[in-house]
Design an enzyme around this catalytic site. Structure first.
Site, PDB file in Angstrom:
ATOM      1  N   HIS A  55       7.513  11.285  -1.200  1.00  0.00           N
ATOM      2  CA  HIS A  55       8.157  10.615  -2.337  1.00  0.00           C
ATOM      3  C   HIS A  55       7.291   9.474  -2.890  1.00  0.00           C
ATOM      4  CE1 HIS A  55       9.607   8.605   1.270  1.00  0.00           C
ATOM      5  NE2 HIS A  55      10.014   7.573   0.576  1.00  0.00           N
ATOM      6  N   ALA A 106       0.854  -1.199   0.000  1.00  0.00           N
ATOM      7  CA  ALA A 106       0.000   0.000   0.000  1.00  0.00           C
ATOM      8  C   ALA A 106       0.883   1.239   0.000  1.00  0.00           C
ATOM      9  CB  ALA A 106      -0.913  -0.008   1.226  1.00  0.00           C
TER      10      ALA A 106
HETATM   11  N1  INI Z   1       6.410   2.175   1.411  1.00  0.00           N
HETATM   12  C1  INI Z   1       5.168   1.730   1.173  1.00  0.00           C
HETATM   13  O1  INI Z   1       4.997   0.524   0.929  1.00  0.00           O
HETATM   14  N2  INI Z   1       4.105   2.568   1.212  1.00  0.00           N
HETATM   15  C2  INI Z   1       4.243   3.902   1.483  1.00  0.00           C
HETATM   16  O2  INI Z   1       3.211   4.629   1.491  1.00  0.00           O
HETATM   17  C3  INI Z   1       5.538   4.398   1.744  1.00  0.00           C
HETATM   18  N3  INI Z   1       5.739   5.773   2.092  1.00  0.00           N
HETATM   19  O3  INI Z   1       4.767   6.441   2.461  1.00  0.00           O
HETATM   20  O4  INI Z   1       6.847   6.269   2.074  1.00  0.00           O
HETATM   21  C4  INI Z   1       6.636   3.503   1.693  1.00  0.00           C
HETATM   22  N4  INI Z   1       7.888   3.935   1.917  1.00  0.00           N
HETATM   23  C5  INI Z   1       8.974   3.044   2.231  1.00  0.00           C
HETATM   24  C6  INI Z   1       9.666   2.498   0.983  1.00  0.00           C
HETATM   25  O5  INI Z   1       8.849   1.535   0.345  1.00  0.00           O
HETATM   26  C7  INI Z   1      10.983   1.804   1.362  1.00  0.00           C
HETATM   27  O6  INI Z   1      10.722   0.783   2.268  1.00  0.00           O
HETATM   28  C8  INI Z   1      12.006   2.769   1.980  1.00  0.00           C
HETATM   29  O7  INI Z   1      12.168   3.924   1.162  1.00  0.00           O
HETATM   30  C9  INI Z   1      13.384   2.085   2.144  1.00  0.00           C
HETATM   31  O8  INI Z   1      13.919   1.698   0.877  1.00  0.00           O
END
Ligand code: INI
Length: 155
Positions: A88, A80
């Site tokens: 980002h 999600a």
């Molecule tokens: N990862 C998600 O699965 N959903 C999100 O909404 C989200 N947001 O909001 O930032 C998110 N961020 C984490 C990203 O997927 C990585 O785990 C992180 O950047 C480390 O690589």
């Protein structure tokens, strides 16, 4: 003419689910939907592996490893990404979707995209077992159908 259409009559195969832990209250519901579809189509628990990754961005990496293991007939991705929750959003959602799409084309097994990308938490809840259905359940149906098609087409 020979027509090849996926069916749900004799479902079988080994399945992997890759789930992002980020927004896990949504992902939990998607997994629940997927497992419910699998069990109602005769896929036993022992033929399903669940892999947790930190977030949607990490999903393509895990999918690649699972494909190369050669153990699965299909891999389902569940996660999600919610715009309201991240500046980002476009990078996380975009990299996740394009990574999965690339693996799907390159791999010999179907990869199913069940990652929600929504503007709001409410929209995600709607797609995780409430008024807009359960996209995890839809993803499991797609995997079963694609495995049936892949088996009919053969090598
Ligand atoms: N990862 C998600 O699965 N959903 C999100 O909404 C989200 N947001 O909001 O930032 C998110 N961020 C984490 C990203 O997927 C990585 O785990 C992180 O950047 C480390 O690589």
């Amino acid at each position: 003419m020979n027509e090849i259409v996926g069916n749900f009559i004799e479902c079988e195969g080994r399945y992997a689910i890759v789930a992002g832990r980020f927004n896990h209250f949504i992902t939990d519901k998607l997994i629940e939907g997927a497992l419910d579809v699998f069990s109602r189509h005769g896929i036993s628990d022992s033929d399903i592996d669940l892999v947790w990754v930190p977030g949607a961005f990490e999903i393509p990496f895990a999918v690649g490893k699972l494909i190369r293991s050669g153990k699965y007939d299909s891999v389902i991705t569940l996660g999600a990404v919610i715009r309201g929750a991240t500046p980002h959003f476009d990078y996380v959602a975009g990299e996740c979707a394009s990574g999965i799409a690339r693996l799907n084309v390159e791999s010999d097994i179907p990869i199913v995209f069940g990652v929600l990308t929504t503007d709001t938490i409410e929209q995600a809840i709607e797609r995780a077992g409430s008024k807009a259905g359960n996209k995890g359940a839809d993803a499991a149906m797609t995997a079963l159908e694609m495995v049936s098609i892949a088996r009919q087409i053969g090598d």
